[in-house]
Design a protein around this motif. Structure first.
Motif, PDB file in Angstrom:
ATOM      1  N   SER A  92       1.551  -6.439  -4.828  1.00  0.00           N
ATOM      2  CA  SER A  92       0.571  -6.255  -5.910  1.00  0.00           C
ATOM      3  C   SER A  92      -0.683  -7.080  -5.713  1.00  0.00           C
ATOM      4  CB  SER A  92       1.194  -6.637  -7.249  1.00  0.00           C
ATOM      5  OG  SER A  92       2.317  -5.831  -7.526  1.00  0.00           O
ATOM      6  N   SER A  93      -1.809  -6.465  -6.070  1.00  0.00           N
ATOM      7  CA  SER A  93      -3.109  -7.125  -6.014  1.00  0.00           C
ATOM      8  C   SER A  93      -3.705  -7.172  -7.409  1.00  0.00           C
ATOM      9  CB  SER A  93      -4.046  -6.344  -5.085  1.00  0.00           C
ATOM     10  OG  SER A  93      -5.304  -6.989  -5.008  1.00  0.00           O
ATOM     11  N   TYR A  94      -4.381  -8.269  -7.718  1.00  0.00           N
ATOM     12  CA  TYR A  94      -5.021  -8.458  -9.013  1.00  0.00           C
ATOM     13  C   TYR A  94      -6.511  -8.700  -8.826  1.00  0.00           C
ATOM     14  CZ  TYR A  94      -0.182  -9.577 -10.146  1.00  0.00           C
ATOM     15  OH  TYR A  94       1.180  -9.538 -10.277  1.00  0.00           O
ATOM     16  N   VAL A  95      -7.291  -8.214  -9.778  1.00  0.00           N
ATOM     17  CA  VAL A  95      -8.729  -8.463  -9.785  1.00  0.00           C
ATOM     18  C   VAL A  95      -9.067  -9.117 -11.124  1.00  0.00           C
ATOM     19  CG1 VAL A  95     -11.041  -7.466  -9.635  1.00  0.00           C
ATOM     20  CG2 VAL A  95      -9.140  -6.420  -8.349  1.00  0.00           C
ATOM     21  N   PHE A  96      -9.728 -10.274 -11.047  1.00  0.00           N
ATOM     22  CA  PHE A  96     -10.096 -11.028 -12.249  1.00  0.00           C
ATOM     23  C   PHE A  96     -11.609 -11.117 -12.385  1.00  0.00           C
ATOM     24  CE2 PHE A  96      -5.848 -12.423 -11.263  1.00  0.00           C
ATOM     25  CZ  PHE A  96      -5.241 -12.413 -12.509  1.00  0.00           C
ATOM     26  N   ALA A  97     -12.071 -10.953 -13.623  1.00  0.00           N
ATOM     27  CA  ALA A  97     -13.495 -11.066 -13.950  1.00  0.00           C
ATOM     28  C   ALA A  97     -13.925 -12.521 -13.923  1.00  0.00           C
ATOM     29  CB  ALA A  97     -13.759 -10.468 -15.333  1.00  0.00           C
ATOM     30  N   ARG A 105      -4.901  -4.280 -11.782  1.00  0.00           N
ATOM     31  CA  ARG A 105      -3.743  -4.611 -10.938  1.00  0.00           C
ATOM     32  C   ARG A 105      -3.427  -3.351 -10.157  1.00  0.00           C
ATOM     33  NH1 ARG A 105       1.462  -4.432 -13.829  1.00  0.00           N
ATOM     34  NH2 ARG A 105       1.306  -2.270 -13.192  1.00  0.00           N
ATOM     35  N   HIS A 106      -3.191  -3.514  -8.865  1.00  0.00           N
ATOM     36  CA  HIS A 106      -2.800  -2.383  -8.037  1.00  0.00           C
ATOM     37  C   HIS A 106      -1.528  -2.748  -7.286  1.00  0.00           C
ATOM     38  CE1 HIS A 106      -2.938   1.120  -5.491  1.00  0.00           C
ATOM     39  NE2 HIS A 106      -2.789   0.336  -4.448  1.00  0.00           N
ATOM     40  N   ARG A 107      -0.555  -1.877  -7.365  1.00  0.00           N
ATOM     41  CA  ARG A 107       0.673  -2.030  -6.587  1.00  0.00           C
ATOM     42  C   ARG A 107       0.587  -1.074  -5.405  1.00  0.00           C
ATOM     43  NH1 ARG A 107       4.848  -2.230 -11.699  1.00  0.00           N
ATOM     44  NH2 ARG A 107       4.638  -4.470 -12.067  1.00  0.00           N
ATOM     45  N   LYS A 108       0.714  -1.618  -4.226  1.00  0.00           N
ATOM     46  CA  LYS A 108       0.553  -0.838  -2.996  1.00  0.00           C
ATOM     47  C   LYS A 108       1.425   0.410  -3.031  1.00  0.00           C
ATOM     48  CE  LYS A 108       0.354  -1.615   1.985  1.00  0.00           C
ATOM     49  NZ  LYS A 108       0.534  -2.645   3.015  1.00  0.00           N
ATOM     50  N   VAL A 109       0.827   1.527  -2.702  1.00  0.00           N
ATOM     51  CA  VAL A 109       1.504   2.825  -2.750  1.00  0.00           C
ATOM     52  C   VAL A 109       2.088   3.187  -1.385  1.00  0.00           C
ATOM     53  CG1 VAL A 109       1.198   5.294  -3.164  1.00  0.00           C
ATOM     54  CG2 VAL A 109      -0.009   3.633  -4.596  1.00  0.00           C
ATOM     55  N   HIS A 110       1.278   3.056  -0.350  1.00  0.00           N
ATOM     56  CA  HIS A 110       1.678   3.478   0.995  1.00  0.00           C
ATOM     57  C   HIS A 110       2.126   2.265   1.797  1.00  0.00           C
ATOM     58  CE1 HIS A 110       0.067   7.366   0.029  1.00  0.00           C
ATOM     59  NE2 HIS A 110      -1.041   6.780  -0.377  1.00  0.00           N
ATOM     60  N   MET A 111       3.403   2.197   2.063  1.00  0.00           N
ATOM     61  CA  MET A 111       3.968   1.056   2.764  1.00  0.00           C
ATOM     62  C   MET A 111       3.661   1.130   4.262  1.00  0.00           C
ATOM     63  SD  MET A 111       5.485  -0.704   0.424  1.00  0.00           S
ATOM     64  CE  MET A 111       4.343  -0.133  -0.815  1.00  0.00           C
ATOM     65  N   PHE A 112       3.545  -0.041   4.859  1.00  0.00           N
ATOM     66  CA  PHE A 112       3.304  -0.161   6.296  1.00  0.00           C
ATOM     67  C   PHE A 112       4.656  -0.104   6.991  1.00  0.00           C
ATOM     68  CE2 PHE A 112       2.761  -2.817  10.130  1.00  0.00           C
ATOM     69  CZ  PHE A 112       1.785  -2.069  10.765  1.00  0.00           C
ATOM     70  N   ASP A 113       4.970   1.040   7.544  1.00  0.00           N
ATOM     71  CA  ASP A 113       6.206   1.232   8.295  1.00  0.00           C
ATOM     72  C   ASP A 113       5.818   1.637   9.714  1.00  0.00           C
ATOM     73  OD1 ASP A 113       7.573   0.742   5.955  1.00  0.00           O
ATOM     74  OD2 ASP A 113       8.229   2.809   5.655  1.00  0.00           O
TER      75      ASP A 113
END
Length: 143
Positions: free
Chosen positions: A98-103, A111-119
């Motif tokens: 998960s990535s967060y962006v703060f003002a 907040r973004h939770r990674k969708v495409h995993m690195f396999d």
């Protein structure tokens, strides 16, 4: 910022075994970037965790955990937008990248939770499947 130029700081952090040591270094880098006029500071993916399946769970935090709180505080204290790279985040027994962006005021923007995993499987050389550890997020950001 005294001029109208947009300045982006991209930080590379060597993750330490002790998460607290990494967080201290992240704050130092955010402070330095702000002092040098950055308006947005970006941290790397998985910056608080050693990058191996055996560590992701160990370094994981709930969405409002120590790293989340620190990123929010630093954004407000140094008056910058902080993109928190990503961290291993736990929710309801699942592990997310998960990535967060703060003002600038420390409020959570996204907040973004990674969708495409690195396999990857390079036959007889290297195999790494992020999907062995992480649950794919939804294909949207939460604001």
């Amino acid at each position: 910022m005294s001029d109208s130029k947009f300045r982006l700081a991209v930080c590379q952090i060597r993750t330490r075994r002790e998460k607290q040591d990494t967080l201290v270094r992240a704050e130092e880098m955010i402070r330095e970037a702000a002092r040098n006029g950055a308006s947005v500071v970006v941290l790397p993916e998985m910056f608080t965790s050693l990058c191996s399946h055996e560590y992701f769970g160990q370094y994981a935090e709930p969405g409002n955990g120590e790293t989340f709180q620190s990123l929010s505080r630093w954004a407000a204290e140094y008056n910058v937008i902080v993109i928190g790279g990503s961290i291993p985040e736990t929710e309801q027994g699942k592990l997310f990248n998960s990535s967060y962006v703060f003002a600038r005021n420390g409020d959570l923007l996204a907040r973004h939770r990674k969708v495409h995993m690195f396999d990857i499987d390079l036959k007889d050389q290297f195999t790494f499947n992020e999907s062995d550890s992480f649950t794919a997020g939804d294909d949207y950001c939460v604001f």
